[in-house]
Design a protein around this motif. Structure first.
Motif, PDB file in Angstrom:
ATOM      1  N   SER A   1       3.127   8.508   3.060  1.00 36.70           N
ATOM      2  CA  SER A   1       2.263   9.316   2.207  1.00 36.70           C
ATOM      3  C   SER A   1       2.827   9.484   0.799  1.00 36.70           C
ATOM      4  N   THR A   2       4.082   9.127   0.600  1.00 37.73           N
ATOM      5  CA  THR A   2       4.707   9.240  -0.713  1.00 37.73           C
ATOM      6  C   THR A   2       4.818   7.896  -1.428  1.00 37.73           C
ATOM      7  N   TYR A   3       4.304   6.848  -0.819  1.00 41.20           N
ATOM      8  CA  TYR A   3       4.435   5.500  -1.367  1.00 41.20           C
ATOM      9  C   TYR A   3       3.157   5.026  -2.050  1.00 41.20           C
ATOM     10  N   ALA A   4       3.324   4.214  -3.071  1.00 40.66           N
ATOM     11  CA  ALA A   4       2.188   3.446  -3.566  1.00 40.66           C
ATOM     12  C   ALA A   4       1.895   2.335  -2.561  1.00 40.66           C
ATOM     13  N   VAL A   5       0.623   2.037  -2.390  1.00 44.77           N
ATOM     14  CA  VAL A   5       0.233   1.030  -1.397  1.00 44.77           C
ATOM     15  C   VAL A   5      -0.715   0.029  -2.044  1.00 44.77           C
ATOM     16  N   GLY A   6      -0.517  -1.202  -1.725  1.00 45.66           N
ATOM     17  CA  GLY A   6      -1.381  -2.240  -2.275  1.00 45.66           C
ATOM     18  C   GLY A   6      -1.926  -3.147  -1.197  1.00 45.66           C
ATOM     19  N   TRP A   7      -3.063  -3.748  -1.520  1.00 45.58           N
ATOM     20  CA  TRP A   7      -3.636  -4.803  -0.697  1.00 45.58           C
ATOM     21  C   TRP A   7      -3.507  -6.118  -1.457  1.00 45.58           C
ATOM     22  N   PHE A   8      -3.016  -7.113  -0.769  1.00 45.49           N
ATOM     23  CA  PHE A   8      -2.873  -8.457  -1.316  1.00 45.49           C
ATOM     24  C   PHE A   8      -3.694  -9.405  -0.461  1.00 45.49           C
ATOM     25  N   ARG A   9      -3.996 -10.562  -1.018  1.00 49.17           N
ATOM     26  CA  ARG A   9      -4.672 -11.572  -0.213  1.00 49.17           C
ATOM     27  C   ARG A   9      -4.129 -12.952  -0.542  1.00 49.17           C
TER      28      ARG A   9
ATOM     29  N   TYR B   1      -3.146  -8.626   3.271  1.00 50.40           N
ATOM     30  CA  TYR B   1      -1.918  -7.928   3.627  1.00 50.40           C
ATOM     31  C   TYR B   1      -1.867  -6.576   2.918  1.00 50.40           C
ATOM     32  N   CYS B   2      -1.349  -5.586   3.617  1.00 52.84           N
ATOM     33  CA  CYS B   2      -1.039  -4.349   2.926  1.00 52.84           C
ATOM     34  C   CYS B   2       0.475  -4.258   2.753  1.00 52.84           C
ATOM     35  N   ALA B   3       0.873  -3.551   1.721  1.00 53.17           N
ATOM     36  CA  ALA B   3       2.281  -3.423   1.389  1.00 53.17           C
ATOM     37  C   ALA B   3       2.512  -2.072   0.720  1.00 53.17           C
ATOM     38  N   ALA B   4       3.731  -1.600   0.809  1.00 51.00           N
ATOM     39  CA  ALA B   4       4.058  -0.284   0.267  1.00 51.00           C
ATOM     40  C   ALA B   4       5.266  -0.361  -0.649  1.00 51.00           C
ATOM     41  N   GLN B   5       5.202   0.419  -1.709  1.00 56.42           N
ATOM     42  CA  GLN B   5       6.289   0.503  -2.675  1.00 56.42           C
ATOM     43  C   GLN B   5       6.825   1.920  -2.644  1.00 56.42           C
ATOM     44  N   ILE B   6       8.125   2.048  -2.453  1.00 57.48           N
ATOM     45  CA  ILE B   6       8.724   3.367  -2.251  1.00 57.48           C
ATOM     46  C   ILE B   6       8.662   4.209  -3.516  1.00 57.48           C
ATOM     47  N   ARG B   7       9.011   3.624  -4.641  1.00 57.85           N
ATOM     48  CA  ARG B   7       9.096   4.414  -5.871  1.00 57.85           C
ATOM     49  C   ARG B   7       8.275   3.776  -6.982  1.00 57.85           C
ATOM     50  N   GLY B   8       7.731   4.629  -7.821  1.00 57.60           N
ATOM     51  CA  GLY B   8       7.106   4.156  -9.041  1.00 57.60           C
ATOM     52  C   GLY B   8       5.703   3.622  -8.842  1.00 57.60           C
ATOM     53  N   TRP B   9       5.219   3.067  -9.936  1.00 56.86           N
ATOM     54  CA  TRP B   9       3.838   2.551  -9.977  1.00 56.86           C
ATOM     55  C   TRP B   9       3.816   1.315 -10.854  1.00 56.86           C
ATOM     56  N   GLY B  10       2.887   0.449 -10.677  1.00 59.82           N
ATOM     57  CA  GLY B  10       2.778  -0.761 -11.471  1.00 59.82           C
ATOM     58  C   GLY B  10       1.440  -0.829 -12.167  1.00 59.82           C
ATOM     59  N   PRO B  11       0.926  -1.994 -12.493  1.00 61.10           N
ATOM     60  CA  PRO B  11       1.635  -3.261 -12.298  1.00 61.10           C
ATOM     61  C   PRO B  11       2.720  -3.473 -13.348  1.00 61.10           C
TER      62      PRO B  11
END
Length: 121
Positions: A29-37, A94-104
């Protein structure tokens, strides 16, 4: 953290699917999450991402107004609603999670195994 992507399938062009990414731990719940393909023979590309608090979302130009990302932190789940699907949306998602920060750019720390989306014409 283990991520489980689901919701893929076979759909006709113009149809809709909703993908889900569910995590094994509450810290999700504290991570940024992305969907990739990744389509056959192509690189894996970022489609959409959402910040941990859902206040900010990012979309690739190719899916703006077509896909919508959201999350329910109480359920440890991120969703991606995909509407008006086209054959070119066919890929493993695919879904993926980033622990800290935000992008891109994003630097994902955890990856799920992917779910196949196939759009027939």
């Amino acid at each position: 953290v283990q991520l489980q992507a689901s919701g893929g399938g076979l759909v006709q062009a113009g149809g809709s699917l909703r993908l889900s990414c569910t995590a094994s731990e509450r810290t999700f719940s504290t991570y940024a999450v992305g969907w990739f393909r990744q389509a056959p023979g192509k690189e894996r590309d970022l489609v959409a991402a959402i910040r941990w608090d859902a206040e900010i979302a990012y979309y690739a130009d190719s899916v703006k107004s077509q896909f919508s990302i959201s999350r329910n932190n109480a359920k440890n789940t991120v969703y991606m609603q995909m509407n008006n699907l086209k054959p070119e949306d066919t890929a493993v998602y695919y879904c993926a999670a980033q622990i800290r920060g935000w992008g891109p750019p994003f630097g994902m720390d955890y990856w799920g195994k992917g779910t196949q989306v196939t759009v027939s014409s």
